[in-house]
Write a protein that holds these residues in place. Structure first.
Motif, PDB file in Angstrom:
ATOM      1  N   VAL A   1     -82.258   7.156  19.281  1.00  0.00           N
ATOM      2  CA  VAL A   1     -82.089   6.903  20.769  1.00  0.00           C
ATOM      3  C   VAL A   1     -82.442   7.989  21.486  1.00  0.00           C
ATOM      4  O   VAL A   1     -81.996   9.304  21.304  1.00  0.00           O
TER       5      VAL A   1
ATOM      6  N   SER B   1     -76.025   3.579  21.688  1.00  0.00           N
ATOM      7  CA  SER B   1     -76.839   3.301  23.026  1.00  0.00           C
ATOM      8  C   SER B   1     -76.470   4.266  23.826  1.00  0.00           C
ATOM      9  O   SER B   1     -75.242   4.591  24.179  1.00  0.00           O
TER      10      SER B   1
ATOM     11  N   SER C   1     -74.650  -3.670  18.552  1.00  0.00           N
ATOM     12  CA  SER C   1     -75.895  -3.529  19.586  1.00  0.00           C
ATOM     13  C   SER C   1     -75.485  -3.534  20.945  1.00  0.00           C
ATOM     14  O   SER C   1     -75.734  -4.402  21.583  1.00  0.00           O
TER      15      SER C   1
ATOM     16  N   ALA D   1     -75.385  -2.006  24.718  1.00  0.00           N
ATOM     17  CA  ALA D   1     -76.560  -1.721  25.619  1.00  0.00           C
ATOM     18  C   ALA D   1     -76.183  -1.595  27.169  1.00  0.00           C
ATOM     19  O   ALA D   1     -75.406  -2.421  27.545  1.00  0.00           O
TER      20      ALA D   1
ATOM     21  N   ALA E   1     -81.311  -5.324  25.224  1.00  0.00           N
ATOM     22  CA  ALA E   1     -81.783  -4.212  25.790  1.00  0.00           C
ATOM     23  C   ALA E   1     -81.881  -4.698  27.337  1.00  0.00           C
ATOM     24  O   ALA E   1     -82.620  -5.534  27.823  1.00  0.00           O
TER      25      ALA E   1
ATOM     26  N   CYS F   1     -87.328  -3.435  23.280  1.00  0.00           N
ATOM     27  CA  CYS F   1     -86.820  -2.341  24.341  1.00  0.00           C
ATOM     28  C   CYS F   1     -87.722  -2.391  25.372  1.00  0.00           C
ATOM     29  O   CYS F   1     -88.964  -2.247  25.250  1.00  0.00           O
TER      30      CYS F   1
END
Lengths: 222, 456
Positions: free
Chosen positions: B217, B264, B312, B314, B365, B409
């Motif tokens: 990241v 993230s 995950s 975001a 994302a 992304c």
């Protein structure tokens, strides 16, 4: 007329009593999904714990937890929040030097601490045989209180790498909770998620996938 | 009577409509003509000064500029043509950029790529304004990676000056490479963090842990095009934890027991979301950061659900919402939740389901303008890249093909997406842009390239 009315009242009352004694469908589903039925009703030698405080011990507040009251209404007994050991091996204050000291079980122990397997996208052990094995593992750990354990969660190659990392953690923690419910100190069991990063079978067929959906164990005797 | 007739007529028309609706085979499609977002541009081949040498080196640099412009999302390069090359080879710019000739070619602008000894000159003729100029001169270093960076800058400058668009050719991409471990006694596979340029070139290794590193990241760069500091997950101590790479050294970032996965960071670098089983389940956690990007206070358990796996997270660009994956209602799908204010930390927030079209929606994302979410979803077999549009509340498929695609992304321009494929033991990096959604493979070399993210 009075007779009929009283009969109806008696009938309704009987229905009410029967229904209240029944398990709700959601309760049955809960038990089925979490293997609660095995742990609450399946084995005589299992140590049943209904209150998380009895086996978690004082929780170190190294994070701000969600409101326990809200969570308690949602989680099944085998889905309890059981914090990880306070120290990772190798950390200052840890009773264990390094995770590298944990070894794959050999000989008879390899038969006992064998890989346990999961269905696709599932994190719950379904087979009675696996659950029985888990009880035997717990017995061994009770008899050998200086033995520490890692539970490593693995997945097959089909889902995304990122999601599998979380699913591997889910599988490892499910097995850890079952061991703790059988009386093992939560500070003796570490979980590691490998997702799909370390497949056992390198092929790409259904047999390979089922071999890879597993938890593996490593042991360390202090 | 007329009233009765009217009613009968209405019923008849409704019936006909109902029948046509019942037996319609396809959706009604209305074709609308839209202007292409791509401006046609002619880029000359390398035109060398008389007796000049190093043409092959200039050719390599021209390829870099051609890739950058052609994949900018705003330009389509026109095919090479003899008549155009002949006129551009003239040393007199008035002849080379003859307005009458170029007006007929329907190009937005023309680029003359002129090499003389160790100097590259880029001339541009703007057909709309009928103006030409020496746009850039660069002294070449003979180090292809250094000179490549100068070309990326020229590409971004051209986009900004002639089309008013922000280019991303100077951005780097962080990713991981998974390889067999040559040391048979060690772990079977190694995975390290790498960086490459926008076109996949100039690949360089950033971590040297001889271990297993995943999900980098990026933190902000000191300047554009430089390698940013970054967070990543490493297994170097056995249990996966989040580390910060600073000056080639990985330092533990979050003090929390258990597995720490899938970090993230918010656009302002003031919040870090990640997955941890510190409480005994893979839950969503938040760590607030101070101005120096150092953890502020304790991590906060944000979201947990019965029998569910969370993954995950975001951040939305304003940092007020989180998209994340959960299988709490069946298969993994993407949910949105509000990030709690300070003081609301221990209240279980409600999360609403966002993606409904496909099963197994993962790795969301958010675009930097907050209007779109890109994610990967099972689509009649393989995982494809999909986009959720917050303005229309619609989900649309962006990629097609046999291979699985994941970890998409957004770039800063809200136009480009980088992702990786997964096909058995092969994983490669691709970029795609919304104006020309044809995937372009950018990765080369051995190993599985995965978890790509744009540097900032």
């Amino acid at each position: 007329m009075k007779k009929v009315l009283s009969l109806i009242v008696v009938f309704l009352f009987a229905c009410l009593i029967t229904a209240s004694c029944q398990r709700t469908s959601s309760q049955t589903w809960e038990n089925m999904k979490t293997a609660d039925s095995f742990f609450n009703h399946g084995y005589d030698d299992s140590r049943l714990i209904n209150d998380s405080r009895a086996f978690i011990g004082p929780e170190d507040a190294d994070f701000i937890a969600l409101n326990e009251k809200e969570l308690k209404t949602q989680f099944a007994i085998s889905d309890k929040a059981i914090p990880q050991p306070r120290y990772s091996p190798g950390d200052k204050g840890s009773p264990i030097g390094s995770l590298g000291d944990f070894k794959k079980p050999e000989g008879k122990l390899a038969d006992l601490f064998k890989n346990l397997h999961f269905d696709t996208d599932d994190h719950v052990l379904r087979s009675k045989e696996d659950l029985a094995t888990l009880h035997q593992m717990a017995d061994y750990l009770k008899r050998n209180p200086r033995v520490y354990l890692t539970v490593e969660g693995h997945c097959d190659e089909r889902a995304s790498a990122a999601y599998n990392m979380a699913l591997g953690a889910r599988r490892a923690n499910h097995v850890r909770v079952l061991l703790i419910k059988n009386g093992i100190d939560f500070n003796r069991i570490y979980t590691i998620s490998h997702g799909k990063e370390k497949p056992l079978a390198l092929g790409h067929g259904s047999d390979d996938w089922s071999a890879n959906r597993r938890v593996e164990f490593r042991l360390y005797a202090k | 009577m007329t009233y009765k007739m009217d009613r009968v007529m209405r019923k008849f028309i409704s019936f006909v409509f109902f029948l046509s609706f019942l037996f319609a085979e396809d959706e009604i499609q209305v074709a609308l003509t839209t202007a292409s977002p791509l401006s046609p541009v002619y880029l000359s081949t390398v035109i060398m000064e008389k007796d000049g040498d190093g043409e092959s080196y200039f050719n390599r640099l021209r390829q870099v500029l051609a890739f950058d412009l052609d994949n900018s999302g705003y330009i389509v390069l026109l095919e090479k043509e003899k008549s155009k090359e002949t006129i551009l080879s003239n040393n007199d710019l008035k002849v080379a950029f003859d307005p009458l000739f170029w007006k007929e070619q329907k190009t937005r602008f023309v680029i003359k790529f002129f090499g003389e000894n160790k100097q590259l000159n880029v001339f541009i003729y703007d057909t709309l304004k009928n103006q030409s100029k020496l746009f850039a001169t660069i002294n070449l270093s003979a180090d292809i990676d250094k000179d490549r960076k100068k070309i990326h800058k020229i590409s971004d400058d051209i986009l900004l000056e002639y089309l008013g668009k922000k280019g991303i050719a100077q951005y780097v991409i962080l990713y991981t490479v998974r390889r067999d471990n040559p040391d048979r006694k060690g772990m079977k596979w190694l995975s390290e963090v790498f960086a490459c340029d926008f076109d996949g070139e100039n690949s360089r290794q950033l971590t040297f842990e001889n271990n297993y590193c995943v999900t980098p990241v990026p933190l902000p760069s000191a300047y554009k095009g430089s390698i940013p500091g970054f967070l990543y997950v490493s297994y170097k101590k056995g249990i996966p934890k989040i580390y910060m790479n600073l000056e080639n050294e990985g330092r533990a970032f979050v003090q929390l027991r258990g597995n720490q996965l899938l970090p993230s960071i918010s656009l302002n670098f003031d919040q870090l979301a990640f997955i941890s089983d510190a409480a005994g389940r893979p839950d969503l956690f938040l760590q607030r950061l101070d101005r120096r990007r150092i953890p502020l206070g304790k991590p906060i358990q944000l979201f947990s659900a019965p029998r569910a796996t969370q993954a995950s997270p975001a951040f939305s660009p304003d940092g007020k919402k989180l998209a994340f994956v959960s299988d709490k209602d069946g298969t993994p799908r993407i949910y949105i939740m509000k990030v709690p204010e300070i003081g609301e930390d221990n209240v279980l927030p409600s999360a609403h389901l966002l993606t409904k079209k496909n099963k197994n929606n993962v790795t969301p994302a958010w675009s930097n303008d907050g209007t779109k979410l890109v994610y990967s979803a099972n689509t009649s077999g393989p995982r494809e890249i999909w986009i959720y549009d917050f303005n229309t509340d619609e989900e649309r498929q962006l990629t097609f093909g046999k291979e699985n695609k994941e970890n998409p992304c957004w770039a800063d321009d809200n136009l480009h997406i980088v992702y990786n494929t997964e096909d058995k033991d092969i994983s490669e990096l691709y970029i795609i842009n919304l104006n020309n959604p044809k995937p372009v493979k950018i990765s080369t070399g051995l190993g599985q390239k995965r978890f790509p993210v744009w540097g900032r």
